[in-house]
Design a protein around this motif. Structure first.
Motif, PDB file in Angstrom:
ATOM      1  N   SER A 170     -53.245  43.963 127.363  1.00 35.43           N
ATOM      2  CA  SER A 170     -53.587  44.997 126.398  1.00 35.43           C
ATOM      3  C   SER A 170     -55.089  45.005 126.111  1.00 35.43           C
ATOM      4  O   SER A 170     -55.802  44.053 126.430  1.00 35.43           O
ATOM      5  N   CYS A 171     -55.554  46.084 125.494  1.00 41.13           N
ATOM      6  CA  CYS A 171     -56.980  46.252 125.214  1.00 41.13           C
ATOM      7  C   CYS A 171     -57.326  45.793 123.799  1.00 41.13           C
ATOM      8  O   CYS A 171     -56.569  46.056 122.848  1.00 41.13           O
ATOM      9  N   TYR A 172     -58.490  45.158 123.667  1.00 37.68           N
ATOM     10  CA  TYR A 172     -58.934  44.619 122.386  1.00 37.68           C
ATOM     11  C   TYR A 172     -60.440  44.791 122.221  1.00 37.68           C
ATOM     12  O   TYR A 172     -61.193  44.803 123.198  1.00 37.68           O
ATOM     13  N   ILE A 173     -60.849  44.921 120.975  1.00 39.31           N
ATOM     14  CA  ILE A 173     -62.251  44.728 120.599  1.00 39.31           C
ATOM     15  C   ILE A 173     -62.378  43.269 120.204  1.00 39.31           C
ATOM     16  O   ILE A 173     -61.614  42.771 119.371  1.00 39.31           O
ATOM     17  N   PHE A 183     -65.434  45.484 124.342  1.00 40.96           N
ATOM     18  CA  PHE A 183     -64.154  46.169 124.455  1.00 40.96           C
ATOM     19  C   PHE A 183     -63.607  45.870 125.841  1.00 40.96           C
ATOM     20  O   PHE A 183     -64.174  46.301 126.849  1.00 40.96           O
ATOM     21  N   LYS A 184     -62.536  45.094 125.905  1.00 41.25           N
ATOM     22  CA  LYS A 184     -62.005  44.641 127.179  1.00 41.25           C
ATOM     23  C   LYS A 184     -60.478  44.566 127.134  1.00 41.25           C
ATOM     24  O   LYS A 184     -59.861  44.578 126.068  1.00 41.25           O
ATOM     25  N   ARG A 185     -59.927  44.448 128.318  1.00 45.80           N
ATOM     26  CA  ARG A 185     -58.507  44.140 128.462  1.00 45.80           C
ATOM     27  C   ARG A 185     -58.398  42.619 128.615  1.00 45.80           C
ATOM     28  O   ARG A 185     -59.115  42.027 129.430  1.00 45.80           O
ATOM     29  N   ILE A 186     -57.554  41.982 127.816  1.00 42.90           N
ATOM     30  CA  ILE A 186     -57.446  40.525 127.844  1.00 42.90           C
ATOM     31  C   ILE A 186     -56.280  40.104 128.730  1.00 42.90           C
ATOM     32  O   ILE A 186     -55.152  40.559 128.556  1.00 42.90           O
ATOM     33  N   GLU A 187     -56.585  39.230 129.681  1.00 38.13           N
ATOM     34  CA  GLU A 187     -55.581  38.687 130.578  1.00 38.13           C
ATOM     35  C   GLU A 187     -55.469  37.176 130.366  1.00 38.13           C
ATOM     36  O   GLU A 187     -56.366  36.551 129.791  1.00 38.13           O
ATOM     37  N   LYS A 188     -54.394  36.600 130.825  1.00 37.83           N
ATOM     38  CA  LYS A 188     -54.186  35.167 130.664  1.00 37.83           C
ATOM     39  C   LYS A 188     -55.093  34.383 131.602  1.00 37.83           C
ATOM     40  O   LYS A 188     -55.293  34.743 132.758  1.00 37.83           O
ATOM     41  N   SER A 189     -55.642  33.286 131.093  1.00 41.38           N
ATOM     42  CA  SER A 189     -56.465  32.396 131.896  1.00 41.38           C
ATOM     43  C   SER A 189     -55.646  31.179 132.324  1.00 41.38           C
ATOM     44  O   SER A 189     -54.624  30.853 131.708  1.00 41.38           O
ATOM     45  N   GLU A 190     -56.101  30.521 133.368  1.00 40.61           N
ATOM     46  CA  GLU A 190     -55.441  29.284 133.783  1.00 40.61           C
ATOM     47  C   GLU A 190     -55.660  28.183 132.758  1.00 40.61           C
ATOM     48  O   GLU A 190     -54.877  27.248 132.663  1.00 40.61           O
ATOM     49  N   SER A 191     -56.718  28.294 131.985  1.00 45.45           N
ATOM     50  CA  SER A 191     -57.001  27.331 130.921  1.00 45.45           C
ATOM     51  C   SER A 191     -56.341  27.782 129.630  1.00 45.45           C
ATOM     52  O   SER A 191     -56.392  28.965 129.270  1.00 45.45           O
ATOM     53  N   THR A 192     -55.715  26.860 128.922  1.00 49.44           N
ATOM     54  CA  THR A 192     -55.042  27.206 127.665  1.00 49.44           C
ATOM     55  C   THR A 192     -56.038  27.484 126.546  1.00 49.44           C
ATOM     56  O   THR A 192     -55.643  27.979 125.491  1.00 49.44           O
ATOM     57  N   HIS A 193     -57.317  27.163 126.763  1.00 50.90           N
ATOM     58  CA  HIS A 193     -58.318  27.363 125.727  1.00 50.90           C
ATOM     59  C   HIS A 193     -59.310  28.468 126.081  1.00 50.90           C
ATOM     60  O   HIS A 193     -60.385  28.555 125.494  1.00 50.90           O
ATOM     61  N   VAL A 219     -56.938  44.713 117.749  1.00 45.87           N
ATOM     62  CA  VAL A 219     -56.030  45.365 118.692  1.00 45.87           C
ATOM     63  C   VAL A 219     -56.356  46.849 118.777  1.00 45.87           C
ATOM     64  O   VAL A 219     -56.382  47.541 117.755  1.00 45.87           O
ATOM     65  N   ALA A 220     -56.616  47.355 119.978  1.00 44.62           N
ATOM     66  CA  ALA A 220     -56.903  48.779 120.159  1.00 44.62           C
ATOM     67  C   ALA A 220     -55.633  49.599 119.910  1.00 44.62           C
ATOM     68  O   ALA A 220     -54.586  49.336 120.500  1.00 44.62           O
TER      69      ALA A 220
END
Length: 230
Positions: A170-173, A183-193, A219-220
């Motif tokens: 999803s997109c977030y500020i 302003f980006k779309r947040i994706e999961k990282s391999e790092s938990t932090h 949240v956009a």
């Protein structure tokens, strides 16, 4: 509300806030905060919601979980997602603030100052799709990294209390220490932090940020575009 008083005092101390400073954050007196902590009075539902937003703790936890013995990561996460200044009317109704592109630098540098947020244009959002109990802010974006959302569009957002509630894809500020407002779309990282920040325009490479670099996440919810002819 068994633990509200003790949790309030505990969280206020964890956030290094005096009763006066906390009162300023939610637009009530220091004496009212003191009465809440000593169980001499009970905050209104609206003030409970503001306390929940301020500390990044859901209302049920704030009221019914003894945070002084749980020792969960609430305070550590809450310090990353900062104490949020808001603007309210005399009837305690919260207003949405607009952060235009020209105010982005000031917002980034003066984010901890309620006076700065009060100086922005603040207004009611009448859209029925938006829940009244949430905190909203409107950010003007610049650049073409999120095309087809265009340069100088306004993004209507709601405040996210805890980065762990991010819905990947999803997109977030996001307000960060290093990059300011993005302003980006947040994706999961391999790092938990870490969180992976991606653009809808594939000419921009994705990058990752550490959760400790995050000051706010919004949240956009919708876009306002005044350049319909281009």
């Amino acid at each position: 509300m068994k633990y509200l008083a003790s949790n309030l005092k505990y969280l206020r101390t964890e956030f290094l806030l005096s009763q006066k400073k906390l009162g300023e954050r939610i637009n009530i007196s220091a004496s009212s905060i003191g009465c809440y902590e000593k169980e001499r009075s009970t905050p209104s539902l609206r003030n409970i919601q503001k306390l929940s937003t301020t500390f990044g703790v859901d209302i049920d936890t704030l009221l019914h979980v003894d945070l002084t013995t749980e020792h969960r990561e609430i305070s550590r996460e809450g310090k990353n997602i900062r104490v949020l200044p808001i603007v309210v009317e005399s009837d305690n109704k919260e207003k949405a603030s607009i952060v235009p592109a020209k105010a982005a630098a000031g917002y980034t540098e003066g984010y901890a100052e309620p006076q700065f947020v009060s100086s922005l244009v603040n207004f009611d959002l009448p859209f029925p799709e938006l829940q009244k109990e949430q905190t909203y802010r409107v950010f003007q974006i610049t650049g073409d990294s999120m095309l087809p959302i265009k340069n100088n569009s306004y993004v209507i957002t709601s405040y996210l209390q805890n980065w762990r509630d991010v819905k990947f894809g999803s997109c977030y500020i996001v307000l960060t220490k290093e990059d300011g407002i993005v302003f980006k779309r947040i994706e999961k990282s391999e790092s938990t932090h870490r969180l992976r920040m991606t653009s809808d325009n594939d000419q921009y490479d994705p990058y990752e940020i550490h959760i400790n670099d995050i000051k706010e996440i919004w949240v956009a919810k919708g876009i306002i575009d005044f350049d319909l002819d281009s």
